[in-house]
Design a protein around this motif. Structure first.
Motif, PDB file in Angstrom:
ATOM      1  N   UNK A 117      43.274  22.426  32.301  1.00 52.37           N
ATOM      2  CA  UNK A 117      42.545  23.340  31.432  1.00 52.37           C
ATOM      3  C   UNK A 117      42.817  24.793  31.804  1.00 52.37           C
ATOM      4  N   UNK A 118      42.929  25.042  33.099  1.00 48.89           N
ATOM      5  CA  UNK A 118      43.204  26.401  33.550  1.00 48.89           C
ATOM      6  C   UNK A 118      43.766  26.341  34.961  1.00 48.89           C
ATOM      7  N   UNK A 119      44.548  27.345  35.308  1.00 51.95           N
ATOM      8  CA  UNK A 119      45.144  27.426  36.638  1.00 51.95           C
ATOM      9  C   UNK A 119      45.644  28.848  36.860  1.00 51.95           C
ATOM     10  N   UNK A 120      45.527  29.298  38.092  1.00 59.87           N
ATOM     11  CA  UNK A 120      46.109  30.603  38.407  1.00 59.87           C
ATOM     12  C   UNK A 120      47.531  30.449  38.931  1.00 59.87           C
ATOM     13  N   UNK A 121      48.058  29.209  38.815  1.00 62.05           N
ATOM     14  CA  UNK A 121      49.424  28.904  39.263  1.00 62.05           C
ATOM     15  C   UNK A 121      49.631  29.232  40.743  1.00 62.05           C
ATOM     16  N   UNK A 122      48.527  29.143  41.500  1.00 57.85           N
ATOM     17  CA  UNK A 122      48.643  29.455  42.916  1.00 57.85           C
ATOM     18  C   UNK A 122      47.587  28.752  43.757  1.00 57.85           C
ATOM     19  N   UNK A 123      46.304  29.173  43.601  1.00 58.92           N
ATOM     20  CA  UNK A 123      45.258  28.726  44.514  1.00 58.92           C
ATOM     21  C   UNK A 123      44.249  27.764  43.914  1.00 58.92           C
ATOM     22  N   UNK A 124      44.092  27.717  42.587  1.00 60.26           N
ATOM     23  CA  UNK A 124      43.085  26.838  41.997  1.00 60.26           C
ATOM     24  C   UNK A 124      43.554  26.289  40.657  1.00 60.26           C
ATOM     25  N   UNK A 125      42.934  25.182  40.251  1.00 63.15           N
ATOM     26  CA  UNK A 125      43.275  24.545  38.977  1.00 63.15           C
ATOM     27  C   UNK A 125      42.105  23.677  38.527  1.00 63.15           C
ATOM     28  N   UNK A 126      41.973  23.504  37.217  1.00 61.91           N
ATOM     29  CA  UNK A 126      40.917  22.675  36.639  1.00 61.91           C
ATOM     30  C   UNK A 126      41.567  21.603  35.774  1.00 61.91           C
ATOM     31  N   UNK A 127      41.301  20.356  36.098  1.00 60.70           N
ATOM     32  CA  UNK A 127      41.916  19.220  35.422  1.00 60.70           C
ATOM     33  C   UNK A 127      40.861  18.446  34.651  1.00 60.70           C
ATOM     34  N   UNK A 128      41.182  18.044  33.427  1.00 63.97           N
ATOM     35  CA  UNK A 128      40.311  17.189  32.618  1.00 63.97           C
ATOM     36  C   UNK A 128      41.080  15.939  32.244  1.00 63.97           C
ATOM     37  N   UNK A 129      40.487  14.783  32.525  1.00 61.71           N
ATOM     38  CA  UNK A 129      41.115  13.503  32.212  1.00 61.71           C
ATOM     39  C   UNK A 129      40.226  12.746  31.227  1.00 61.71           C
ATOM     40  N   UNK A 130      40.838  12.186  30.187  1.00 58.51           N
ATOM     41  CA  UNK A 130      40.082  11.411  29.207  1.00 58.51           C
ATOM     42  C   UNK A 130      40.776  10.079  28.971  1.00 58.51           C
ATOM     43  N   UNK A 131      40.034   8.992  29.085  1.00 63.51           N
ATOM     44  CA  UNK A 131      40.566   7.651  28.863  1.00 63.51           C
ATOM     45  C   UNK A 131      39.978   7.086  27.576  1.00 63.51           C
ATOM     46  N   UNK A 132      40.838   6.528  26.764  1.00 64.50           N
ATOM     47  CA  UNK A 132      40.413   5.868  25.528  1.00 64.50           C
ATOM     48  C   UNK A 132      40.636   4.365  25.661  1.00 64.50           C
ATOM     49  N   UNK A 133      39.640   3.626  25.195  1.00 62.37           N
ATOM     50  CA  UNK A 133      39.744   2.177  25.204  1.00 62.37           C
ATOM     51  C   UNK A 133      39.158   1.669  23.888  1.00 62.37           C
ATOM     52  N   UNK A 134      39.840   0.738  23.218  1.00 60.08           N
ATOM     53  CA  UNK A 134      39.346   0.261  21.923  1.00 60.08           C
ATOM     54  C   UNK A 134      37.900  -0.225  21.990  1.00 60.08           C
ATOM     55  N   UNK A 135      37.086   0.220  21.003  1.00 60.64           N
ATOM     56  CA  UNK A 135      35.702  -0.218  20.837  1.00 60.64           C
ATOM     57  C   UNK A 135      34.813   0.143  22.021  1.00 60.64           C
ATOM     58  N   UNK A 136      35.183   1.162  22.771  1.00 52.38           N
ATOM     59  CA  UNK A 136      34.378   1.612  23.899  1.00 52.38           C
ATOM     60  C   UNK A 136      34.291   3.132  23.882  1.00 52.38           C
ATOM     61  N   UNK A 137      33.229   3.690  24.454  1.00 51.47           N
ATOM     62  CA  UNK A 137      33.151   5.153  24.542  1.00 51.47           C
ATOM     63  C   UNK A 137      34.279   5.688  25.415  1.00 51.47           C
ATOM     64  N   UNK A 138      34.693   6.890  25.135  1.00 57.12           N
ATOM     65  CA  UNK A 138      35.710   7.525  25.966  1.00 57.12           C
ATOM     66  C   UNK A 138      35.164   7.729  27.372  1.00 57.12           C
ATOM     67  N   UNK A 139      36.082   7.873  28.317  1.00 57.57           N
ATOM     68  CA  UNK A 139      35.687   8.071  29.707  1.00 57.57           C
ATOM     69  C   UNK A 139      36.293   9.384  30.195  1.00 57.57           C
ATOM     70  N   UNK A 140      35.424  10.327  30.572  1.00 52.68           N
ATOM     71  CA  UNK A 140      35.872  11.641  30.997  1.00 52.68           C
ATOM     72  C   UNK A 140      35.750  11.812  32.506  1.00 52.68           C
ATOM     73  N   UNK A 141      36.736  12.455  33.083  1.00 47.45           N
ATOM     74  CA  UNK A 141      36.638  12.899  34.467  1.00 47.45           C
ATOM     75  C   UNK A 141      37.211  14.311  34.548  1.00 47.45           C
ATOM     76  N   UNK A 142      36.749  15.048  35.534  1.00 48.07           N
ATOM     77  CA  UNK A 142      37.252  16.397  35.744  1.00 48.07           C
ATOM     78  C   UNK A 142      37.352  16.673  37.237  1.00 48.07           C
ATOM     79  N   UNK A 143      38.421  17.335  37.619  1.00 47.94           N
ATOM     80  CA  UNK A 143      38.630  17.739  39.006  1.00 47.94           C
ATOM     81  C   UNK A 143      38.802  19.250  39.062  1.00 47.94           C
ATOM     82  N   UNK A 144      37.938  19.910  39.821  1.00 53.41           N
ATOM     83  CA  UNK A 144      38.120  21.323  40.122  1.00 53.41           C
ATOM     84  C   UNK A 144      38.780  21.376  41.492  1.00 53.41           C
ATOM     85  N   UNK A 145      39.980  21.948  41.567  1.00 58.06           N
ATOM     86  CA  UNK A 145      40.787  21.836  42.773  1.00 58.06           C
ATOM     87  C   UNK A 145      41.136  23.197  43.361  1.00 58.06           C
TER      88      UNK A 145
END
Length: 246
Positions: A143-171
Motif C-alpha cells: 500500500x505504501x513504502x518509503x523504499x527504504x525503512x518501512x512498508x505497509x502490506x495488505x493481503x486479501x484471500x478469496x475463497x468461493x462462498x466464503x467471506x474474504x480474508x484480510x491481513x496486513x503487515x506494517x513492517x
C-alpha cells in the motif's frame, strides 16, 4: 403545519428506504486496491520486523516476534494469454515469515512461506498467489513504502462462498517505528475494511537472534524447533483467548 410535517416524514421515509437498495460491497471479494506508486521492488528484498499485524479472524493478541523476509523467486514461464505457443517470463517473490505465540513459554519459532507472482511488471506493488488445493487466490499489495525503512502490506484471500480474508503487515527495518509513521500508515487501512481496533502491536522483545529467523530461507542455520506452516498469513482457528466480535 400538520400537512407539512406529514409530507416531510413521507420524504424522509422514502429516502431511508431507497438507501437500503444501494449497492452493497461484496464481502467475499477483495476490495479494489491501488498499490503504492513508484514502488521499487528491490527495496522490499531482505529482512523486516513486523511492527503491527492485522488478520480478519484474530480478535486478541496471539503472536509475538513476527518477522518477514522477501527474496526473488526463481524465474518461471507461463503461456501467453492469446493461446499461442510462445511463453513469457513470470517474476516471482518469496515471502518467508517467522513468529511465536504469546502464550508459548518455550517461544517456539513457527515458520511459513508463500511464493507470489507479479502479473504486471509495470505495477510491481501488486502480487498474486493461488493454491489450487485450497481454491483460494491471494492478492497482495504494497500500500505504501518509503523504499527504504518501512512498508505497509495488505493481503486479501478469496475463497468461493466464503467471506474474504484480510491481513496486513506494517513492517520496518528496525524493531521500532516512529509514532508519526505508524499513525500515517494506520490511516490508510480503514477504507479497505481493516478494523484498526484489531491492528495489533507486535512485541519484538525477548526474541531470538533475528539473523536466525529472518534468513532461514538461505543457507543460514534454521531454528532447531522450526515448524513449517502452509499459510503464515492465514490462521484457520481462533486463539483460545479470543472473544467474539460484536
Amino acid at each position: 403545519m400538520v400537512k407539512y410535517c406529514s409530507a416531510l416524514l413521507v420524504v424522509i421515509s422514502i429516502l431511508a428506504c431507497s438507501s437500503g437498495y444501494g449497492k452493497k460491497e461484496d464481502k467475499s471479494l477483495c476490495p479494489h486496491v491501488k498499490g503504492a506508486r513508484n514502488f521499487d521492488l528491490e527495496s522490499i528484498v531482505g529482512s523486516w520486523y513486523v511492527i503491527q499485524y492485522y488478520a480478519t479472524s484474530e480478535e486478541d493478541i496471539i503472536y509475538r516476534c513476527m518477522r518477514a523476509s522477501f527474496s526473488h523467486g526463481t524465474e518461471s514461464t507461463e503461456n501467453s494469454s492469446d493461446g499461442s505457443d510462445w511463453k513469457t517470463p513470470q517474476h516471482l517473490i518469496d515471502l518467508n515469515v517467522t513468529y511465536s505465540f504469546v502464550d508459548d513459554p518455550d517461544n517456539e519459532q513457527l515458520t511459513g512461506n508463500i511464493t507470489y507472482s507479479i502479473p504486471d511488471p509495470s505495477k510491481p506493488s501488486h502480487w498474486i498467489h493461488s493454491e489450487p488445493p485450497f481454491l483460494e487466490t491471494y492478492n497482495t499489495y504494497i500500500l505504501d513504502s518509503d523504499n527504504n525503512e518501512w512498508a505497509l502490506l495488505l493481503n486479501c484471500a478469496e475463497k468461493p462462498k466464503s467471506p474474504r480474508y484480510l491481513t496486513s503487515l506494517m513492517m520496518s527495518r528496525n524493531p521500532t517505528l516512529a509514532p508519526a509513521v505508524i499513525s500515517f500508515l494506520r490511516d490508510k487501512l480503514p477504507k479497505y475494511d481493516v478494523t484498526l481496533d484489531y491492528m495489533f502491536e507486535m512485541k519484538q522483545e525477548g526474541c531470538d537472534d533475528p539473523s536466525r529467523q529472518l534468513h532461514y530461507a538461505s543457507s543460514a542455520v534454521q531454528p532447531t524447533k522450526a515448524k513449517k506452516v502452509k499459510h503464515p498469513l492465514k490462521r484457520k482457528t481462533r486463539s483460545k483467548n479470543s472473544y467474539k466480535r460484536h
